[in-house]
Design an enzyme around this catalytic site. Structure first.
Site, PDB file in Angstrom:
ATOM      1  CB  SER A 257      -0.177  -8.321  -1.021  1.00  0.00           C
ATOM      2  OG  SER A 257      -0.952  -9.121  -0.151  1.00  0.00           O
TER       3      SER A 257
ATOM      4  CE  LYS B 182      -4.468  -1.566   1.432  1.00  0.00           C
ATOM      5  NZ  LYS B 182      -4.275  -2.975   1.875  1.00  0.00           N
TER       6      LYS B 182
ATOM      7  CD  GLU C 170      -9.922   5.083   1.140  1.00  0.00           C
ATOM      8  OE1 GLU C 170      -9.637   6.256   0.851  1.00  0.00           O
ATOM      9  OE2 GLU C 170      -9.335   4.092   0.654  1.00  0.00           O
TER      10      GLU C 170
END
Ligand SMILES: *Cc1c(COP(=O)(O)O)cnc(C)c1O
Length: 416
Positions: free
Chosen positions: A397, A109, A131
């Site tokens: 990930s 991310k 968010e």
């Protein structure tokens, strides 16, 4: 009831050719039938401004040089490519990991959060809103904003804040303001709505840092461009180490950012199978999973036309998954296109299958993967059975430390 649209072989080939040649998104922000901008009139100027700014800066040499410098010296890129010898022996095919779990803040991310924060700075934004659901994107945004000296406001559902208290603390320590959202479902969807509302009220000074390859144009494209570094690096590293391309590439699919980042470089490589794994939850029934591509139908969610989990009246349906990061009823439009065009196969893994794969990977490789990633691991394990001796490349990930409370409850027994 809208079924998934049917296309002829010729139409599917045209869609895939357009995708491969980089003709998507088209000027209206569409990936074939999907994508676009389904938003209230009040949001259009903000999106137009973002798109114009993105087109001006994103691919300029000076922006790319600054991004590359921060990715190398702060995020820790390139992330490693690890061969997994003991899992390979156990599963029968060769398993390789692209190690996004080693990136700063523990997942992919940060690639997106940093890139958008840098873009916000170029566009003269004075504050960032974001968010977050499970808190991972909020933490990445808080970190990127701290690094660049930008104030960061993170909207988070009140229920999620309770469930993810450690991440709330991490964001606050890095200087972010975490705002509880008490309306709507008090989780991710409500948080996105609130962040959009904030952005519309002050689109000149505020930048909305969206966390996955979803939402109205240009976000699905922008996030893909910022995450595509994963697949670019992995493809080059794999070629260098192995001398040819992998037989199959795997990633887990929530909103679809780590997966589109991993897949994008491989789309023209027609001999490489590409497989996305969604959250199969407790099973195939509506409400029991979060597998939007496997079970969804076309519709609009949060500004974008894509495949969604919805009931016969078109109401967005509740989802269920053991991994918070995959627990979303929609998916990015580029995945809906790749599904329709037949270039990527989408499957699912259940909660139990993901937990078992997580345990195997931890024991055999000394890598505790995120629960999201564990879904992709199960997909690779299933594939390995029918492809002995072949090579699978998987996007690791994120790391699983954040999932310890869930793992204590499920695998270890609460007393452990
Ligand atoms: C958030 C998250 C995901 C799911 O999000 P995508 O946008 O689909 O990538 C997957 N893995 C990890 C570790 C995450 O934190």
């Amino acid at each position: 009831m809208n079924a998934q649209p049917k296309f002829s072989d010729g139409e599917r080939k045209q869609l895939l050719d357009a995708e491969t040649d980089g003709r998507f998104p088209d000027p209206r922000g569409r990936f074939g039938p999907y994508g676009g901008r389904y938003v209230p009139e009040t949001l259009i100027p903000a999106l137009d401004r973002l798109e114009a700014g993105m087109r001006e800066h994103l691919h300029r040499d000076d922006f790319q040089a600054e991004l590359a410098d921060q990715l190398t010296n702060w995020v820790g890129r390139p992330t490693a490519l690890s061969y997994a010898p003991r899992l390979s022996a156990a599963w029968g095919a060769h398993i390789w990991f692209k190690r996004e779990d080693l990136a700063h803040t523990g997942a992919h991310k940060i690639n997106n959060a940093l890139g958008q924060a840098l873009l916000a700075q170029r566009l003269g934004a004075r504050r960032i809103v974001a968010e977050t659901g499970a808190g991972q994107h909020g933490v990445a945004s808080a970190a990127a904003c701290a690094r660049l000296g930008l104030p960061c406001i993170v909207y988070m559902g009140a229920i999620d804040m309770e469930r993810q208290a450690p991440n709330v603390g991490r964001m606050r320590l890095m200087g972010a303001e975490v705002v509880p959202v008490t309306g709507g479902d008090q989780t991710l969807r409500a948080a996105i709505d609130e962040a959009l509302r904030d952005w519309v009220s002050d689109p000149m000074e505020t930048f909305y840092l969206l966390g996955s390859a979803v939402g109205p144009h240009p976000y699905p494209y922008l996030v893909r461009e910022l995450q595509a570094v994963i697949g670019r690096e992995a493809r080059a590293q794999f070629l260098q180490r192995h001398g040819s391309l992998p037989d199959a590439v795997f990633a887990c699919v929530g909103g679809g950012s780590n997966s589109i980042g991993m897949f994008h470089a491989f789309i023209p490589d027609r001999n490489v199978a590409i497989i996305g794994i969604e959250a199969g939850g407790r099973g195939p029934g509506l409400g029991e999973n979060a597998a939007s591509l496997s079970y969804g139908r076309p519709g609009v969610l949060q500004g974008c036309y894509s495949l969604l989990l919805q009931d016969d009246d078109g109401q967005i349906h509740e989802t269920d998954s053991i991994s918070a990061g995959l627990d979303y009823p929609g998916v990015g439009p580029e995945h809906a296109l790749l599904h329709t065009a037949g270039r990527v196969r989408y499957e699912s893994a259940t909660d139990a299958e993901a937990l078992a794969a997580l345990q195997e990977c931890s024991r055999l490789e000394g890598i505790l993967p995120a629960l999201e990633t564990a879904h992709a691991l199960h997909g690779a394990k299933r594939w390995a059975k029918d492809h002995p001796g072949k090579h699978a490349l998987l996007c690791m990930s994120g790391r699983g430390d954040k999932d310890m409370p869930t793992l204590q409850r499920t695998l270890l027994g609460s007393g452990a």
